[in-house]
Design a protein around this motif. Structure first.
Motif, PDB file in Angstrom:
ATOM      1  N   ALA A 234      -0.674   2.034 -10.520  1.00 44.62           N
ATOM      2  CA  ALA A 234      -0.308   1.169  -9.400  1.00 44.62           C
ATOM      3  C   ALA A 234       0.548   0.028  -9.931  1.00 44.62           C
ATOM      4  O   ALA A 234       0.200  -0.640 -10.897  1.00 44.62           O
ATOM      5  CB  ALA A 234      -1.563   0.633  -8.722  1.00 44.62           C
ATOM      6  N   GLU A 235       1.672  -0.194  -9.311  1.00 46.18           N
ATOM      7  CA  GLU A 235       2.649  -1.160  -9.816  1.00 46.18           C
ATOM      8  C   GLU A 235       2.767  -2.326  -8.854  1.00 46.18           C
ATOM      9  O   GLU A 235       3.266  -2.180  -7.740  1.00 46.18           O
ATOM     10  CB  GLU A 235       4.007  -0.488  -9.977  1.00 46.18           C
ATOM     11  CG  GLU A 235       5.072  -1.367 -10.577  1.00 46.18           C
ATOM     12  CD  GLU A 235       4.924  -1.550 -12.085  1.00 46.18           C
ATOM     13  OE1 GLU A 235       5.453  -2.549 -12.604  1.00 46.18           O
ATOM     14  OE2 GLU A 235       4.283  -0.698 -12.724  1.00 46.18           O
ATOM     15  N   PRO A 236       2.307  -3.509  -9.250  1.00 45.06           N
ATOM     16  CA  PRO A 236       2.463  -4.666  -8.367  1.00 45.06           C
ATOM     17  C   PRO A 236       3.916  -5.089  -8.293  1.00 45.06           C
ATOM     18  O   PRO A 236       4.668  -4.932  -9.255  1.00 45.06           O
ATOM     19  CB  PRO A 236       1.613  -5.742  -9.044  1.00 45.06           C
ATOM     20  CG  PRO A 236       1.625  -5.361 -10.487  1.00 45.06           C
ATOM     21  CD  PRO A 236       1.657  -3.861 -10.524  1.00 45.06           C
ATOM     22  N   ALA A 248       9.614   5.431  -5.057  1.00 41.22           N
ATOM     23  CA  ALA A 248       8.256   5.841  -4.694  1.00 41.22           C
ATOM     24  C   ALA A 248       8.235   7.318  -4.336  1.00 41.22           C
ATOM     25  O   ALA A 248       9.225   7.861  -3.847  1.00 41.22           O
ATOM     26  CB  ALA A 248       7.757   5.011  -3.518  1.00 41.22           C
ATOM     27  N   GLU A 251       5.204   6.951  -0.250  1.00 39.56           N
ATOM     28  CA  GLU A 251       5.174   5.872   0.744  1.00 39.56           C
ATOM     29  C   GLU A 251       5.644   4.557   0.163  1.00 39.56           C
ATOM     30  O   GLU A 251       5.531   4.291  -1.038  1.00 39.56           O
ATOM     31  CB  GLU A 251       3.762   5.701   1.315  1.00 39.56           C
ATOM     32  CG  GLU A 251       2.708   5.392   0.278  1.00 39.56           C
ATOM     33  CD  GLU A 251       1.314   5.407   0.867  1.00 39.56           C
ATOM     34  OE1 GLU A 251       0.390   4.922   0.174  1.00 39.56           O
ATOM     35  OE2 GLU A 251       1.139   5.884   1.996  1.00 39.56           O
ATOM     36  N   ARG A 252       6.189   3.774   1.035  1.00 44.18           N
ATOM     37  CA  ARG A 252       6.609   2.422   0.682  1.00 44.18           C
ATOM     38  C   ARG A 252       5.359   1.559   0.521  1.00 44.18           C
ATOM     39  O   ARG A 252       4.452   1.613   1.363  1.00 44.18           O
ATOM     40  CB  ARG A 252       7.489   1.874   1.804  1.00 44.18           C
ATOM     41  CG  ARG A 252       8.111   0.524   1.533  1.00 44.18           C
ATOM     42  CD  ARG A 252       8.882   0.056   2.761  1.00 44.18           C
ATOM     43  NE  ARG A 252       9.594  -1.175   2.485  1.00 44.18           N
ATOM     44  CZ  ARG A 252      10.857  -1.226   2.115  1.00 44.18           C
ATOM     45  NH1 ARG A 252      11.556  -0.105   2.007  1.00 44.18           N
ATOM     46  NH2 ARG A 252      11.447  -2.379   1.869  1.00 44.18           N
ATOM     47  N   PRO A 253       5.267   0.777  -0.543  1.00 45.46           N
ATOM     48  CA  PRO A 253       4.054  -0.032  -0.728  1.00 45.46           C
ATOM     49  C   PRO A 253       3.932  -1.106   0.340  1.00 45.46           C
ATOM     50  O   PRO A 253       4.936  -1.604   0.857  1.00 45.46           O
ATOM     51  CB  PRO A 253       4.263  -0.649  -2.113  1.00 45.46           C
ATOM     52  CG  PRO A 253       5.746  -0.650  -2.302  1.00 45.46           C
ATOM     53  CD  PRO A 253       6.257   0.567  -1.596  1.00 45.46           C
ATOM     54  N   GLY A 256       4.515  -6.906  -0.869  1.00 45.55           N
ATOM     55  CA  GLY A 256       5.217  -6.929  -2.143  1.00 45.55           C
ATOM     56  C   GLY A 256       6.596  -7.554  -2.029  1.00 45.55           C
ATOM     57  O   GLY A 256       7.061  -7.924  -0.951  1.00 45.55           O
ATOM     58  N   TRP A 258       9.608  -6.187  -3.429  1.00 47.50           N
ATOM     59  CA  TRP A 258      10.611  -5.257  -3.931  1.00 47.50           C
ATOM     60  C   TRP A 258      11.954  -5.538  -3.264  1.00 47.50           C
ATOM     61  O   TRP A 258      12.048  -5.675  -2.049  1.00 47.50           O
ATOM     62  CB  TRP A 258      10.193  -3.819  -3.663  1.00 47.50           C
ATOM     63  CG  TRP A 258       8.926  -3.428  -4.348  1.00 47.50           C
ATOM     64  CD1 TRP A 258       7.684  -3.333  -3.800  1.00 47.50           C
ATOM     65  CD2 TRP A 258       8.780  -3.094  -5.731  1.00 47.50           C
ATOM     66  NE1 TRP A 258       6.765  -2.967  -4.742  1.00 47.50           N
ATOM     67  CE2 TRP A 258       7.413  -2.811  -5.950  1.00 47.50           C
ATOM     68  CE3 TRP A 258       9.660  -3.015  -6.803  1.00 47.50           C
ATOM     69  CZ2 TRP A 258       6.910  -2.441  -7.191  1.00 47.50           C
ATOM     70  CZ3 TRP A 258       9.168  -2.648  -8.052  1.00 47.50           C
ATOM     71  CH2 TRP A 258       7.805  -2.359  -8.234  1.00 47.50           C
ATOM     72  N   VAL A 261      13.647  -0.229  -2.003  1.00 51.58           N
ATOM     73  CA  VAL A 261      12.659   0.843  -2.149  1.00 51.58           C
ATOM     74  C   VAL A 261      13.264   2.143  -1.648  1.00 51.58           C
ATOM     75  O   VAL A 261      13.880   2.180  -0.575  1.00 51.58           O
ATOM     76  CB  VAL A 261      11.353   0.544  -1.372  1.00 51.58           C
ATOM     77  CG1 VAL A 261      10.377   1.714  -1.495  1.00 51.58           C
ATOM     78  CG2 VAL A 261      10.712  -0.752  -1.866  1.00 51.58           C
ATOM     79  N   GLU A 295       7.860   5.909  -9.782  1.00 52.31           N
ATOM     80  CA  GLU A 295       6.557   6.559  -9.763  1.00 52.31           C
ATOM     81  C   GLU A 295       6.715   8.023 -10.179  1.00 52.31           C
ATOM     82  O   GLU A 295       7.650   8.702  -9.751  1.00 52.31           O
ATOM     83  CB  GLU A 295       5.947   6.518  -8.361  1.00 52.31           C
ATOM     84  CG  GLU A 295       5.576   5.143  -7.863  1.00 52.31           C
ATOM     85  CD  GLU A 295       4.978   5.199  -6.470  1.00 52.31           C
ATOM     86  OE1 GLU A 295       4.547   4.139  -5.978  1.00 52.31           O
ATOM     87  OE2 GLU A 295       4.948   6.295  -5.863  1.00 52.31           O
TER      88      GLU A 295
END
Length: 321
Positions: A234-236, A248, A251-253, A256, A258, A261, A295
């Motif tokens: 898991a990438e913060p 990704a 799914e888009r986190p 955050g 970013w 994405v 990812e």
């Protein structure tokens, strides 16, 4: 020019020793007459490709293989019959007609029949086998659209045929079946599982940092200009104002910070993810981010080939450090 109306002109350019970028089912190829050493040399010059990295020769029809190389080993012929046209490159002995520059001095040659009707029509119209690596600068992202070719190679190419986005999005699988058990030299768009179903057990050989025995097998390759790092879990998102991009899988986190994405496949389809891989990386590379975090996808089927490409893109960053 549109592929539908440009084949005749592009074929003429190939016969005259020129360079033509054209779509296949995998990625766009940078083609030259494989029987012409000077034309092949133009590929290396345009791509800034090291002379030790061999090219793949493309044929219009599987029946053309025996006419070029003579007797074909039984196991090679069986794979060609099963998977050609398609994203499978086979290793054969280099025939005298193919100049050594095409194979980087190796006594073997990589060859395939693309599963893209316009590519086969171009090769047939040219009347010669066509040497064609991916149509990009060496080591950089492979092109899956004509605009990727133009942005990367520009005036180094005589003709670019625009056939829209490619279907598979990653390069062909390369197999050496001349001996006993087939050896997979490069993971690609044809999954290993599909090969095993057809021929039984195979050996998968990793890439090398030395002299490659097949195209696209160097340890560092397929890299965007922006540094890429493969996420370990898991990438913060960055909270320090750094402009980072995220590649990704599904799914888009949520939330955050970013800056950009790209999602490969909301439905979790690995074939779709592979088809979108390079196109998504091209967009992230143009987004003005300082780092791309990628990812990994599930390491099965064509997902294995996607993960290999991400790893090699990250290795390029490490080798430049």
């Amino acid at each position: 020019m549109p592929v539908e109306s440009g084949i005749a002109e592009a074929a003429s350019v190939l016969r005259a020793g020129g360079l033509v970028a054209f779509p296949t089912e995998t990625v766009y190829g940078l083609g030259a007459n494989a029987l012409d050493a000077r034309a092949a040399a133009r590929i290396f010059e345009a791509k800034q490709r090291p002379s030790f990295d061999p090219l793949i020769t493309h044929l219009a029809d599987a029946a053309d293989l025996a006419g070029l190389v003579g007797p074909v080993p039984e196991a090679v012929a069986a794979l060609a019959e099963r998977f050609w046209p398609g994203p499978l490159t086979l290793i054969v002995d280099r025939p005298v007609a193919i100049p050594p520059i095409v194979t980087s001095g190796l006594e073997t040659m990589a060859v395939r029949v693309p599963d893209e009707a316009s590519a086969r029509a171009l090769i047939a119209a040219a009347g010669v086998p066509v040497a064609a690596p991916s149509a990009n600068r060496f080591g950089q992202l492979s092109p899956t659209r004509a605009e990727h070719v133009v942005a990367g190679l520009g005036g180094a190419v005589d003709v670019v045929l625009d056939g829209g986005p490619t279907r598979c999005g990653i390069e062909s699988t390369i197999v050496d079946a001349r001996g006993g058990r087939p050896v997979v030299l490069r993971l690609g768009a044809l999954p290993v599982e599909t090969l095993v179903e057809a021929v039984g057990p195979v050996t998968v050989r990793p890439g090398s940092s030395g002299q490659p025995v097949a195209p696209g097998t160097l340890a560092a390759h397929y890299a965007p200009r922006t540094p890429l790092r493969v996420a370990g879990g898991a990438e913060p998102a960055a909270g320090d104002g750094t402009r980072r991009g995220l590649l990704a899988f599904r799914e888009r986190p949520a939330g955050g910070d970013w800056a950009a994405v790209e999602v490969l496949s909301p439905g979790g389809d690995l074939t779709v993810a592979a088809a979108r891989l390079f196109d998504a990386l091209h967009r992230l590379d143009a987004a003005g981010v300082t780092e791309i975090v990628a990812e990994r996808v599930p390491d099965v089927g064509v997902g294995r080939a996607v993960n290999v490409r991400l790893g090699r893109a990250a290795a390029t960053r490490r080798s430049d450090a």
